[in-house]
Design an enzyme around this catalytic site. Structure first.
Site, PDB file in Angstrom:
ATOM      1  N   GLY A  45       0.841  -1.190   0.000  1.00  0.00           N
ATOM      2  CA  GLY A  45       0.000   0.000   0.000  1.00  0.00           C
ATOM      3  C   GLY A  45       0.874   1.237   0.000  1.00  0.00           C
ATOM      4  O   GLY A  45       1.987   1.209   0.534  1.00  0.00           O
ATOM      5  N   GLN A  50       3.042   9.882   1.068  1.00  0.00           N
ATOM      6  CA  GLN A  50       4.347   9.216   1.135  1.00  0.00           C
ATOM      7  C   GLN A  50       5.242   9.524  -0.059  1.00  0.00           C
ATOM      8  O   GLN A  50       6.428   9.209  -0.046  1.00  0.00           O
ATOM      9  CB  GLN A  50       4.149   7.704   1.253  1.00  0.00           C
ATOM     10  CG  GLN A  50       3.476   7.335   2.570  1.00  0.00           C
ATOM     11  CD  GLN A  50       3.309   5.846   2.672  1.00  0.00           C
ATOM     12  OE1 GLN A  50       2.356   5.292   2.154  1.00  0.00           O
ATOM     13  NE2 GLN A  50       4.257   5.180   3.313  1.00  0.00           N
ATOM     14  N   CYS A  92       5.325   0.151   7.424  1.00  0.00           N
ATOM     15  CA  CYS A  92       4.997   1.325   6.597  1.00  0.00           C
ATOM     16  C   CYS A  92       6.254   1.706   5.820  1.00  0.00           C
ATOM     17  O   CYS A  92       7.339   1.734   6.398  1.00  0.00           O
ATOM     18  CB  CYS A  92       4.557   2.471   7.508  1.00  0.00           C
ATOM     19  SG  CYS A  92       4.157   3.983   6.602  1.00  0.00           S
ATOM     20  N   LEU A  93       6.101   1.997   4.531  1.00  0.00           N
ATOM     21  CA  LEU A  93       7.269   2.344   3.707  1.00  0.00           C
ATOM     22  C   LEU A  93       7.949   3.625   4.190  1.00  0.00           C
ATOM     23  O   LEU A  93       9.123   3.839   3.891  1.00  0.00           O
ATOM     24  CB  LEU A  93       6.874   2.484   2.231  1.00  0.00           C
ATOM     25  CG  LEU A  93       6.453   1.188   1.516  1.00  0.00           C
ATOM     26  CD1 LEU A  93       6.009   1.486   0.096  1.00  0.00           C
ATOM     27  CD2 LEU A  93       7.582   0.161   1.513  1.00  0.00           C
ATOM     28  N   HIS A 134      -4.879   1.486   7.322  1.00  0.00           N
ATOM     29  CA  HIS A 134      -3.549   2.110   7.378  1.00  0.00           C
ATOM     30  C   HIS A 134      -3.436   3.226   6.325  1.00  0.00           C
ATOM     31  O   HIS A 134      -2.991   4.335   6.639  1.00  0.00           O
ATOM     32  CB  HIS A 134      -2.478   1.033   7.146  1.00  0.00           C
ATOM     33  CG  HIS A 134      -1.069   1.543   7.177  1.00  0.00           C
ATOM     34  ND1 HIS A 134      -0.193   1.268   8.202  1.00  0.00           N
ATOM     35  CD2 HIS A 134      -0.381   2.320   6.300  1.00  0.00           C
ATOM     36  CE1 HIS A 134       0.967   1.872   7.950  1.00  0.00           C
ATOM     37  NE2 HIS A 134       0.886   2.506   6.796  1.00  0.00           N
ATOM     38  N   GLU A 135      -3.843   2.912   5.091  1.00  0.00           N
ATOM     39  CA  GLU A 135      -3.689   3.898   4.008  1.00  0.00           C
ATOM     40  C   GLU A 135      -4.654   5.069   4.163  1.00  0.00           C
ATOM     41  O   GLU A 135      -4.281   6.213   3.922  1.00  0.00           O
ATOM     42  CB  GLU A 135      -3.867   3.243   2.635  1.00  0.00           C
ATOM     43  CG  GLU A 135      -2.876   2.127   2.316  1.00  0.00           C
ATOM     44  CD  GLU A 135      -1.416   2.488   2.581  1.00  0.00           C
ATOM     45  OE1 GLU A 135      -1.031   3.665   2.414  1.00  0.00           O
ATOM     46  OE2 GLU A 135      -0.654   1.592   2.977  1.00  0.00           O
ATOM     47  N   HIS A 138      -3.280   7.516   6.478  1.00  0.00           N
ATOM     48  CA  HIS A 138      -2.273   8.380   5.839  1.00  0.00           C
ATOM     49  C   HIS A 138      -2.943   9.595   5.192  1.00  0.00           C
ATOM     50  O   HIS A 138      -2.421  10.709   5.257  1.00  0.00           O
ATOM     51  CB  HIS A 138      -1.541   7.620   4.723  1.00  0.00           C
ATOM     52  CG  HIS A 138      -0.309   6.883   5.171  1.00  0.00           C
ATOM     53  ND1 HIS A 138       0.770   7.508   5.750  1.00  0.00           N
ATOM     54  CD2 HIS A 138       0.035   5.578   5.071  1.00  0.00           C
ATOM     55  CE1 HIS A 138       1.715   6.609   6.003  1.00  0.00           C
ATOM     56  NE2 HIS A 138       1.294   5.427   5.603  1.00  0.00           N
TER      57      HIS A 138
HETATM   58 NI    NI Z   1       2.190   3.583   5.625  1.00  0.00          NI
END
Ligand code: NI
Length: 169
Positions: A45, A50, A92-93, A134-135, A138
């Site tokens: 995701g 991000q 998370c990236l 999660h997304e 963000h």
């Molecule tokens: Ni994330």
């Protein structure tokens, strides 16, 4: 084009995303770039924040590019209903090498617009429900560290400060 994934504590990560109102070629190119960026980072995701853009756009693909049916572009998404509880590890990236167990709803029903601006609804369970939550967080400028217990959050932030001091963040 592969975009640069920003890491915590880049300010854009805590900025709520603006609603998308124009569903044009520029948006479609941005979504394509987000998929390419997510795949190149082995993520499942990725949210616009991000890659430095505070807009309500996210991409999810639990198959990491192996199954086209699992490729989801979600514009202006929202959770309609949620139920149950799951407590699993999450990453998370924007937080490389940080993994922590987070409480999330077990099932969610969501609605979102696709790249053409058409609304659709779908259900998600387990990992997909987790990815949605999660997304979508963000897109509101909320990071998974904010969903951790205060103790785990301070442990994570300490680990990040240590990595930063070593030049490994
Ligand atoms: Ni994330």
């Amino acid at each position: 084009m592969i975009l640069k994934v920003v890491k915590y504590p880049e300010p854009v990560l805590t900025q709520p995303g603006e609603k998308v109102t124009e569903f044009n070629d520029e948006l479609r190119q941005f979504v394509a770039d987000m998929f390419e960026t997510m795949y190149s980072s082995q993520g499942i995701g990725l949210a616009a924040q991000q890659v430095g853009v505070a807009k309500r756009v996210t991409v999810i693909d639990l198959s990491q590019g192996k199954d086209p049916a699992q490729k989801l572009a979600l514009i202006n998404p929202e959770i309609v209903t949620s139920s149950g509880r799951q407590y699993e590890e999450e990453g998370c990236l924007s937080f490389p090498d940080i993994r922590e167990k987070i409480v999330r709803a077990a099932k969610v029903h969501i609605r979102a617009q696709n790249e053409k601006g058409e609304w659709f609804e779908m259900d998600g369970e387990e990992l997909l429900a987790r990815a949605f939550q999660h997304e979508f967080d963000h897109l509101d400028g909320i990071l998974f560290t904010q969903r951790m217990s205060p103790l785990k959050r301070s442990m994570c932030l300490r680990k990040i400060r240590k990595l930063q001091a070593e030049g490994n963040w």
